[in-house]
Design an enzyme around this catalytic site. Structure first.
Site, PDB file in Angstrom:
ATOM      1  N   LYS A   1       0.848  -1.210   0.000  1.00  0.00           N
ATOM      2  CA  LYS A   1       0.000   0.000   0.000  1.00  0.00           C
ATOM      3  C   LYS A   1       0.875   1.249   0.000  1.00  0.00           C
ATOM      4  CE  LYS A   1      -3.833  -2.476   2.049  1.00  0.00           C
ATOM      5  NZ  LYS A   1      -4.634  -2.859   3.205  1.00  0.00           N
TER       6      LYS A   1
ATOM      7  N   GLN B   1      -5.007  -1.576   9.353  1.00  0.00           N
ATOM      8  CA  GLN B   1      -4.835  -2.908   8.762  1.00  0.00           C
ATOM      9  C   GLN B   1      -5.437  -3.969   9.690  1.00  0.00           C
ATOM     10  OE1 GLN B   1      -3.713  -3.396   5.680  1.00  0.00           O
ATOM     11  NE2 GLN B   1      -3.914  -5.597   5.775  1.00  0.00           N
TER      12      GLN B   1
ATOM     13  N   ASP C   1     -11.246   2.436   3.316  1.00  0.00           N
ATOM     14  CA  ASP C   1     -11.454   0.984   3.212  1.00  0.00           C
ATOM     15  C   ASP C   1     -12.924   0.652   2.957  1.00  0.00           C
ATOM     16  OD1 ASP C   1      -9.424  -0.934   3.324  1.00  0.00           O
ATOM     17  OD2 ASP C   1      -9.066  -0.618   5.464  1.00  0.00           O
TER      18      ASP C   1
END
Ligand code: GUN
Length: 282
Positions: free
Chosen positions: A52, A96, A119
């Site tokens: 990422k 995460q 997200d």
């Protein structure tokens, strides 16, 4: 042999389009910044987070990395999220997953401002998707829609079957395919005669996390097969939820693992970061 749907190539196209957009925004004085939080050092998470950050650097998005120790308390993490919610220069916040067992993931996801939820996991984002309102969409299913569209695969009026009902992939995938006028069925571990239902699919999306679970018996001749799995086979080699060798001559089109859905997730995360920066200007 089925047509290969090349996620590596399509994700690269998307990143190149975004890179251009980010450069234009910079000329207007708009910069984009993603905060990435990792708690502990789960090796898979470290790889994902690294990818990422790399994608951010490529596209021209600044990334702020927060690598917190395993013993970080829930309160400490919630405080960091709140601090980042308040920071005007941060456009996106990504925590995460999975988080260590002593931290309530739902609580942390809900603490992220929906305006920075790149997200697409916040209940407000999920709710917006379910009633057709604007909001961030979970990156993996959004990436699958791009894979289909950019491969000129029609969704409208097609039988779409999803195996797996997770909050991150299966459920948002169903809503997105529905939005594209697909006829959608979600299967799961309690589905009676899974093979029979899967064989109805013109578009079959498999997201169950079981190595090579789907063989040719699950696939209608000519179907499009999308494999979301990231598993290890009996020799420890990376493979998907679909037995690629068994299915490749029956399917009309298929995503490989690696190089199919995986790279699309990160491309769509970059897309959501750019969207977030543009929305914060409105
Ligand atoms: N863990 C596995 N996939 C994801 C993802 O897409 N986002 C986050 N935040 N964590 C993950």
């Amino acid at each position: 042999m089925a047509k290969l749907i090349d996620g590596k190539k399509i994700s690269q196209q998307i990143k190149d389009e975004l890179k251009e957009k980010v450069a234009q925004l910079k000329e207007q004085g708009i910069s984009i910044c993603l905060a990435v939080i990792q708690v502990g050092n789960n090796p898979a998470s470290t790889v994902y987070v690294g990818n990422k950050k790399k994608a951010c650097a490529y596209v021209g998005i600044e990334s702020l990395a927060y690598e917190l120790p395993e013993e970080t308390t829930e309160q400490e993490l919630l405080s960091l999220v709140e601090e980042l919610n308040q920071k005007k220069e941060v456009n996106g916040i990504l925590v995460q997953l999975p988080l260590p067992g002593h931290i309530d993931e739902d609580k942390v996801i809900q603490a992220i401002s929906p305006a920075k939820d790149v997200d697409g996991f916040h209940p407000q984002s999920v709710g917006a998707l379910s009633i057709g309102q604007k909001g961030f969409v979970s990156c993996t299913p959004a990436g699958i829609i791009q894979l289909l569209k950019r491969s000129d695969i029609e969704i409208d009026g097609k039988e779409c079957v999803i195996i797996g009902r997770s909050n991150i992939v299966g459920k948002p995938m169903a809503l997105l395919l529905l939005r594209e006028n697909g006829t959608v069925t979600i299967c799961h571990s309690h589905t009676a005669d899974l093979k029979e239902v899967a064989r109805r699919a013109d578009i079959l999306v498999v997201a169950i996390g079981k190595a090579k679970f789907v063989d040719a018996d699950y696939v209608k001749e000519g179907a499009v097969v999308i494999d979301v799995g990231m598993d290890r086979d009996e020799n420890g080699k990376l493979c998907g939820d679909v037995d690629f060798e068994a299915v490749k001559d029956k399917a009309g089109a298929i995503t490989p693992v690696p190089g199919g859905v995986g790279p699309m997730t990160i491309a769509m995360l970059m897309h959501n970061c750019v969207e977030s920066a543009m929305m914060s200007q409105d």
